[in-house]
Design a protein around this motif. Structure first.
Motif, PDB file in Angstrom:
ATOM      1  N   VAL A   1      70.662 -23.304  71.198  1.00  0.00           N
ATOM      2  CA  VAL A   1      71.493 -22.098  71.468  1.00  0.00           C
ATOM      3  C   VAL A   1      72.844 -21.534  70.427  1.00  0.00           C
ATOM      4  CG1 VAL A   1      70.712 -22.018  73.768  1.00  0.00           C
ATOM      5  CG2 VAL A   1      72.462 -22.916  73.585  1.00  0.00           C
ATOM      6  N   ALA A   2      73.599 -22.382  70.541  1.00  0.00           N
ATOM      7  CA  ALA A   2      74.430 -21.598  69.648  1.00  0.00           C
ATOM      8  C   ALA A   2      74.655 -21.515  67.843  1.00  0.00           C
ATOM      9  CB  ALA A   2      75.557 -22.941  69.273  1.00  0.00           C
ATOM     10  N   GLY A   3      73.193 -21.805  67.511  1.00  0.00           N
ATOM     11  CA  GLY A   3      72.751 -21.650  66.106  1.00  0.00           C
ATOM     12  C   GLY A   3      72.436 -23.093  65.044  1.00  0.00           C
ATOM     13  N   VAL A   4      73.134 -24.266  66.083  1.00  0.00           N
ATOM     14  CA  VAL A   4      73.215 -25.074  64.926  1.00  0.00           C
ATOM     15  C   VAL A   4      71.118 -25.753  64.654  1.00  0.00           C
ATOM     16  CG1 VAL A   4      73.321 -27.455  65.541  1.00  0.00           C
ATOM     17  CG2 VAL A   4      75.190 -26.391  65.880  1.00  0.00           C
ATOM     18  N   CYS A   5      70.910 -26.420  64.254  1.00  0.00           N
ATOM     19  CA  CYS A   5      69.932 -26.975  63.322  1.00  0.00           C
ATOM     20  C   CYS A   5      69.385 -28.416  63.290  1.00  0.00           C
ATOM     21  CB  CYS A   5      69.174 -26.368  61.859  1.00  0.00           C
ATOM     22  SG  CYS A   5      67.673 -26.646  61.600  1.00  0.00           S
ATOM     23  N   ILE A   6      68.554 -28.451  64.415  1.00  0.00           N
ATOM     24  CA  ILE A   6      68.176 -29.714  64.225  1.00  0.00           C
ATOM     25  C   ILE A   6      67.070 -29.871  64.333  1.00  0.00           C
ATOM     26  CG2 ILE A   6      68.131 -31.992  66.022  1.00  0.00           C
ATOM     27  CD1 ILE A   6      70.335 -30.138  68.096  1.00  0.00           C
ATOM     28  N   THR A   7      66.687 -31.286  62.921  1.00  0.00           N
ATOM     29  CA  THR A   7      65.321 -31.144  62.280  1.00  0.00           C
ATOM     30  C   THR A   7      65.168 -33.079  63.083  1.00  0.00           C
ATOM     31  OG1 THR A   7      65.822 -30.169  60.439  1.00  0.00           O
ATOM     32  CG2 THR A   7      64.028 -32.030  60.509  1.00  0.00           C
ATOM     33  N   PHE A   8      63.838 -33.392  63.699  1.00  0.00           N
ATOM     34  CA  PHE A   8      62.966 -34.012  64.569  1.00  0.00           C
ATOM     35  C   PHE A   8      62.591 -34.813  63.172  1.00  0.00           C
ATOM     36  CE2 PHE A   8      64.922 -32.018  67.942  1.00  0.00           C
ATOM     37  CZ  PHE A   8      65.677 -32.965  68.292  1.00  0.00           C
ATOM     38  N   PHE A   9      62.466 -36.381  62.930  1.00  0.00           N
ATOM     39  CA  PHE A   9      61.795 -36.586  61.827  1.00  0.00           C
ATOM     40  C   PHE A   9      61.452 -38.055  62.254  1.00  0.00           C
ATOM     41  CE2 PHE A   9      65.852 -38.453  60.856  1.00  0.00           C
ATOM     42  CZ  PHE A   9      65.499 -39.761  60.267  1.00  0.00           C
TER      43      PHE A   9
END
Length: 125
Positions: A113-121
């Motif tokens: 919601v803040a704009g942080v990108c999280i990549t799950f790998f």
């Protein structure tokens, strides 16, 4: 003989935007549990799912959040992707669909919601 030091999990502190309740609710939708909150109103929270732990820090600098990114290793990436898709498909970033990358990782991305990108790998087997 001394045992050499071993690094463990990393616990990032990330900008959560100006509305901490909204940020916490977003991560709880992802299956995280809030294990600590500080301030009234809340200015910092610690959330955790399995071994992944993140500190959410109140900070409404959208530019800072959009330049913040982190990667979380997953065992069972397809199942996690399906879990997030089952919540309406709005969680997965439009450019972050599940795919295998040239560097051998199967991964997908979300934007919080803040704009942080999280990549799950998950490494290809």
């Amino acid at each position: 003989m001394k045992k050499p030091p071993v690094l463990g999990n990393i616990t990032p502190i990330i900008p959560a935007g100006g509305d901490m309740e909204k940020a916490i609710a977003f991560y709880e939708k992802l299956g995280f549990t809030t294990i600590y909150q500080e301030g009234d109103p809340v200015t910092m929270a610690i959330i955790k799912r399995d071994c992944a732990e993140i500190f959410l820090q109140k900070n409404d600098d959208r530019r800072l959040a959009e330049w913040t990114t982190l990667r979380i290793e997953v065992d069972g990436i397809e199942q996690l992707y399906e879990e997030f898709q089952a919540q309406g498909g709005q969680i997965i970033h439009p450019n972050g669909q599940l795919q295998t990358q040239p560097w051998g990782m199967k991964e997908f991305a979300i934007i919080d919601v803040a704009g942080v990108c999280i990549t799950f790998f998950e490494p290809e087997k």
